[in-house]
Write a protein that holds these residues in place. Structure first.
Motif, PDB file in Angstrom:
ATOM      1  N   MET A   1      -3.254   3.922  -6.961  1.00  0.00           N
ATOM      2  CA  MET A   1      -3.479   2.486  -7.077  1.00  0.00           C
ATOM      3  C   MET A   1      -4.238   2.102  -8.342  1.00  0.00           C
ATOM      4  N   ALA A   2      -4.823   3.059  -9.024  1.00  0.00           N
ATOM      5  CA  ALA A   2      -5.679   2.756 -10.174  1.00  0.00           C
ATOM      6  C   ALA A   2      -4.893   2.038 -11.268  1.00  0.00           C
TER       7      ALA A   2
ATOM      8  N   GLU B   1       0.830  -1.196   0.000  1.00  0.00           N
ATOM      9  CA  GLU B   1       0.000   0.000   0.000  1.00  0.00           C
ATOM     10  C   GLU B   1       0.869   1.251   0.000  1.00  0.00           C
TER      11      GLU B   1
ATOM     12  N   LYS C   1     -10.402  12.046   3.713  1.00  0.00           N
ATOM     13  CA  LYS C   1     -10.964  11.768   2.386  1.00  0.00           C
ATOM     14  C   LYS C   1     -10.004  12.155   1.276  1.00  0.00           C
TER      15      LYS C   1
ATOM     16  N   GLU D   1      -7.465   9.516   0.883  1.00  0.00           N
ATOM     17  CA  GLU D   1      -8.045   8.325   0.248  1.00  0.00           C
ATOM     18  C   GLU D   1      -8.161   8.514  -1.257  1.00  0.00           C
ATOM     19  N   GLU D   2      -8.572   9.708  -1.685  1.00  0.00           N
ATOM     20  CA  GLU D   2      -8.697   9.980  -3.116  1.00  0.00           C
ATOM     21  C   GLU D   2      -7.335   9.945  -3.798  1.00  0.00           C
TER      22      GLU D   2
ATOM     23  N   ARG E   1      -4.743   8.218  -2.777  1.00  0.00           N
ATOM     24  CA  ARG E   1      -4.333   6.809  -2.791  1.00  0.00           C
ATOM     25  C   ARG E   1      -5.026   6.053  -3.922  1.00  0.00           C
ATOM     26  N   ASP E   2      -6.299   6.336  -4.145  1.00  0.00           N
ATOM     27  CA  ASP E   2      -7.028   5.664  -5.223  1.00  0.00           C
ATOM     28  C   ASP E   2      -6.410   5.964  -6.587  1.00  0.00           C
ATOM     29  N   ILE E   3      -5.971   7.215  -6.787  1.00  0.00           N
ATOM     30  CA  ILE E   3      -5.328   7.579  -8.051  1.00  0.00           C
ATOM     31  C   ILE E   3      -4.022   6.800  -8.218  1.00  0.00           C
TER      32      ILE E   3
END
Length: 282
Positions: free
Chosen positions: A238-239, A192, A228, A231-232, A234-236
């Motif tokens: 990991m995408a 992660e 938040k 988290e956003e 991190r999502d970018i």
């Protein structure tokens, strides 16, 4: 005053029964040289984005230390309003709220407006800026992508200390920073992202260069905060990724022991959070 919320834009010194619904953007201890005591300082932000400095005097610190948390919403009531000291530049109003024995702080379980406390600057913005005003303060967020072995460095005061260089990346641009606080997070292998938020940093001109440095106690470092916006981010990161390798790699150490020495390493800064932040030349 239950259910009533004032706004920071309307602050004045002629009343005490203020009641604000605010997020705590930053909270830190201000210790006095040669003294055992400290005050508790805060940056509060209301729903209109107006920020105000608040201060808990030494006599009341024990009542509030550890009770009020960063990034949480509270209903705060009953303050003494005073003129803000000239050296406090991290808020955009002329006043300071002083806690008194009458001050009340109640956690808000269901926030009535979203948390929006950061003033992020991207690494490309910092790298391409021709000039950054020294009164400007901003926040930085990035992923830790590399680390060096701990080594001895020489501070600007001539003190030899142990530091570790950590490479921080923002979608293609990197910073390198020294910080003992982050070492425990680097000792565990993880798939992660390890995300760091640097809060309330400022530019500084030195030797005809613009550098980034901490701003005394108000500057903060947050590692994988539960927010938040993180988290956003991190999502970018990991995408679409399929790699099974660890995300933080070992990088080759730099020669020399000066904390302010330049690095020749692509789009890289060397910054020392504990003392002075020096820019690395690209």
């Amino acid at each position: 005053m239950a259910g009533v919320s004032d706004m920071f834009a309307n602050l004045h010194r002629r009343r005490l029964d203020w009641s604000f619904r605010v997020y705590v953007k930053r909270i830190f201890e201000h210790r006095f040289s040669g003294s055992q005591g400290f005050t508790l300082e805060m940056v509060l932000q209301d729903s209109e984005g107006v920020r105000v400095h608040a201060s808990v005097p030494k006599a009341l610190v024990n009542r509030w230390v550890g009770v009020i948390k960063e990034f949480k919403m509270y209903q705060m009531s009953f303050f003494i309003v005073v003129e803000k000291k000239h050296y406090i530049r991290f808020t955009n109003t002329r006043y300071t709220l002083l806690f008194s024995h009458m001050t009340q702080v109640v956690p808000v379980q269901e926030p009535s407006f979203p948390l929006d406390v950061f003033n992020f600057k991207s690494f490309p913005d910092l790298l391409s800026a021709e000039h950054l005003h020294e009164s400007e303060m901003f926040d930085i967020m990035g992923e830790v992508v590399g680390k060096e072995e701990p080594r001895e460095v020489l501070t600007s005061k001539g003190v030899r200390v142990k530091r570790m260089v950590v490479v921080l990346e923002d979608l293609g641009y990197v910073f390198a920073l020294f910080k003992d606080q982050i070492i425990p997070f680097l000792n565990e292998e993880s798939l992660e992202p390890l995300i760091v938020v640097l809060q309330y940093f400022k530019p500084s001109s030195w030797n005809e260069r613009t550098s980034i440095q901490s701003n005394f106690d108000v500057s903060g470092m947050h590692i994988n905060p539960d927010l938040k916006v993180v988290e956003e981010f991190r999502d970018i990161l990991m995408a679409g990724e399929t790699s099974i390798g660890v995300r933080i790699t070992q990088v080759q150490g730099q020669s020399g022991i000066s904390g302010g020495q330049e690095l020749k390493k692509g789009n890289t800064y060397v910054i020392s959070i504990e003392e002075l932040f020096k820019e690395a030349e690209v």
